[in-house]
Design a protein around this motif. Structure first.
Motif, PDB file in Angstrom:
ATOM      1  N   SER A 263      66.947  49.647  42.559  1.00 19.91           N
ATOM      2  CA  SER A 263      66.447  51.009  42.443  1.00 19.91           C
ATOM      3  C   SER A 263      67.515  52.016  42.859  1.00 19.91           C
ATOM      4  N   ASP A 264      67.539  53.157  42.154  1.00 25.19           N
ATOM      5  CA  ASP A 264      68.432  54.264  42.503  1.00 25.19           C
ATOM      6  C   ASP A 264      67.708  55.358  43.286  1.00 25.19           C
ATOM      7  N   ASN A 265      66.414  55.168  43.516  1.00 27.37           N
ATOM      8  CA  ASN A 265      65.631  56.144  44.263  1.00 27.37           C
ATOM      9  C   ASN A 265      66.094  56.171  45.720  1.00 27.37           C
ATOM     10  N   GLU A 271      64.479  52.456  52.346  1.00 29.46           N
ATOM     11  CA  GLU A 271      63.579  51.369  52.744  1.00 29.46           C
ATOM     12  C   GLU A 271      64.302  50.030  52.755  1.00 29.46           C
ATOM     13  N   LEU A 272      65.183  49.815  51.770  1.00 31.52           N
ATOM     14  CA  LEU A 272      65.951  48.567  51.713  1.00 31.52           C
ATOM     15  C   LEU A 272      66.873  48.444  52.924  1.00 31.52           C
ATOM     16  N   GLN A 273      67.543  49.544  53.276  1.00 27.47           N
ATOM     17  CA  GLN A 273      68.398  49.511  54.469  1.00 27.47           C
ATOM     18  C   GLN A 273      67.582  49.248  55.728  1.00 27.47           C
ATOM     19  N   TRP A 274      66.388  49.818  55.799  1.00 26.55           N
ATOM     20  CA  TRP A 274      65.531  49.600  56.972  1.00 26.55           C
ATOM     21  C   TRP A 274      65.152  48.127  57.090  1.00 26.55           C
ATOM     22  N   ARG A 275      64.843  47.496  55.977  1.00 25.33           N
ATOM     23  CA  ARG A 275      64.451  46.089  56.024  1.00 25.33           C
ATOM     24  C   ARG A 275      65.607  45.193  56.459  1.00 25.33           C
ATOM     25  N   PHE A 276      66.827  45.512  56.010  1.00 20.59           N
ATOM     26  CA  PHE A 276      67.976  44.730  56.447  1.00 20.59           C
ATOM     27  C   PHE A 276      68.383  45.078  57.876  1.00 20.59           C
ATOM     28  N   SER A 277      68.012  46.249  58.341  1.00 22.91           N
ATOM     29  CA  SER A 277      68.379  46.670  59.695  1.00 22.91           C
ATOM     30  C   SER A 277      67.627  45.897  60.764  1.00 22.91           C
ATOM     31  N   LEU A 278      66.404  45.461  60.450  1.00 27.02           N
ATOM     32  CA  LEU A 278      65.604  44.791  61.477  1.00 27.02           C
ATOM     33  C   LEU A 278      66.210  43.456  61.924  1.00 27.02           C
ATOM     34  N   PRO A 332      74.745  60.780  54.110  1.00 25.62           N
ATOM     35  CA  PRO A 332      75.167  59.994  52.943  1.00 25.62           C
ATOM     36  C   PRO A 332      74.625  58.572  52.998  1.00 25.62           C
ATOM     37  N   MET A 333      74.213  58.068  51.844  1.00 26.89           N
ATOM     38  CA  MET A 333      73.640  56.732  51.791  1.00 26.89           C
ATOM     39  C   MET A 333      74.669  55.668  52.171  1.00 26.89           C
ATOM     40  N   ALA A 334      75.947  55.936  51.904  1.00 26.76           N
ATOM     41  CA  ALA A 334      76.982  54.972  52.266  1.00 26.76           C
ATOM     42  C   ALA A 334      77.073  54.804  53.782  1.00 26.76           C
ATOM     43  N   LEU A 335      76.828  55.899  54.515  1.00 25.14           N
ATOM     44  CA  LEU A 335      76.826  55.821  55.980  1.00 25.14           C
ATOM     45  C   LEU A 335      75.550  55.162  56.468  1.00 25.14           C
ATOM     46  N   GLY A 336      74.424  55.594  55.917  1.00 25.48           N
ATOM     47  CA  GLY A 336      73.145  54.945  56.138  1.00 25.48           C
ATOM     48  C   GLY A 336      72.776  54.742  57.594  1.00 25.48           C
TER      49      GLY A 336
END
Length: 373
Positions: A263-265, A271-278, A332-336
């Motif tokens: 997804s590009d949304n 949400e994807l970064q949050w799931r990998f962050s846990l 920025p999404m790259a920094l996330g």
């Protein structure tokens, strides 16, 4: 190897006990909230356990990192307090080796958290959404409980039935009180009370449902005034409203991880970064907890517990704040979220190596003083 098994067992047992206590506290609070909604007729009581079961993975994915963090503090704090860690240090157990030993059970916990955050938790939320959609098709009639006053429409309607048939098709001894609101002023303009000997549900061709009351009275008026109007009726229809159920769930939380990957949304990528962050959170809190667990036997094992919890809460609060900023495009999404993990990882490494650095600096200072002398 014996020391590794001993430390891992102590750590995992303490973590399991702490996590179980936290899980009971959180689930009890949630269950009370859902139970209150069921008592108001907003939820079918039969789905409460299903909702709690499907929400369990979502609770665990946040509880397990905290449980591991507190488990390290309590388990290793006890070892320091009882001088067991002093004995291990005499045999060559350094802080770095203790961290390496701790990362093994942490990897196990991170695997479980990753499984929950990437797979089970979204599936559970999707099932909860499905149950709530089914609840949205229910009406006040479907959620009635005999012998109980139920408040709906934000407290503007109170419904009571003395008897209810097993198939929920017939009611006996019906009472309905509803506050009338003026369309012009938006203020309360009176009260309507309906009483009836019996009632039944009737579905219209357009899908709307009515409660058909038989052999009763309607009273209209304003409380405190003697101008009530009484109407006797043989048959009277009452439109049944649909309950409004609020569970504070997000649609993106129910999306499978594979859909988020392509997804590009912005919200989906967050949400994807949050799931990998846990799962990553588990490793970072392990690096933080190992140096914080070191205590002086004279100080007690709980001396650093409060500062450590405050540090963890700051970490988690910053992650949540940055997540909200990512949703709004302010970062920025790259920094996330990764810079937050990097910041607290640096803090943990600094605490871990601070003692050797301080001793080295002190030794260098002493050598310079000798050289000057």
């Amino acid at each position: 190897m014996i020391v590794f098994r001993y430390l891992s067992r102590e750590l995992l047992v303490t973590m399991s006990a702490v996590s179980a206590v936290l899980l009971v506290i959180i689930m009890s609070g949630r269950f009370i909230k859902y139970l209150a909604q069921a008592a108001q007729g907003l939820l079918d009581p039969g789905v409460l356990l299903l909702i709690m079961g499907f929400r369990l993975p979502g609770f665990l994915q946040l509880i397990l990192p905290l449980g591991l963090f507190l488990g390290i503090l309590l388990a290793y704090g006890r070892l320091y307090l009882e001088s067991e860690m002093t004995v291990l240090s005499a045999t060559g157990m350094s802080q770095r080796r203790l961290l390496v030993y701790s990362l093994a059970p942490a990897a196990l916990v991170a695997g479980v958290v990753g499984w929950l955050s990437l797979g089970l938790a979204p599936q559970g939320i999707a099932e909860v959404d499905r149950i709530l959609n089914q609840q949205d098709s229910l009406t006040e009639f479907d959620t009635l409980v005999p012998g109980r006053f139920q408040t709906l429409r934000g407290g503007s309607r109170v419904t009571y039935t003395r008897e209810l048939s097993a198939d929920r098709s017939e009611l006996g001894g019906v009472f309905i009180s509803e506050t009338n609101v003026s369309r012009q002023t938006g203020k309360e303009s009176g009260l309507s009370v309906l009483v009836a000997e019996s009632g039944r549900q009737e579905v219209q061709p357009d899908g709307s449902r009515y409660l058909i009351l038989e052999n009763g009275y309607r009273y209209d008026g304003s409380p405190g005034q003697a101008d009530y109007r009484a109407i006797q009726y043989d048959t009277y229809g009452v439109l049944l409203p649909k309950p409004e159920v609020s569970m504070e769930l997000s649609e993106r939380e129910a999306l499978p991880t594979r859909e988020l990957l392509g997804s590009d949304n912005i919200r989906h990528r967050t949400e994807l970064q949050w799931r990998f962050s846990l799962p990553l959170l588990v490793f970072v809190v392990t690096v933080l907890a190992v140096p914080l667990a070191k205590v002086n036997p004279r100080q007690g094992r709980f001396l650093k517990l409060l500062p450590a919890i405050l540090l963890y809460m700051t970490y988690l609060a910053l992650l949540i704040a940055v997540r909200g900023a990512l949703d709004k495009g302010r970062i920025p999404m790259a920094l996330g979220l990764w810079w937050v993990h990097g910041l607290f990882l640096a803090i943990g490494l600094l605490m871990l190596y601070w003692e050797p650095i301080r001793l080295r600096m002190k030794k260098g200072s002493a050598q310079r003083e000798v050289a000057r002398g």
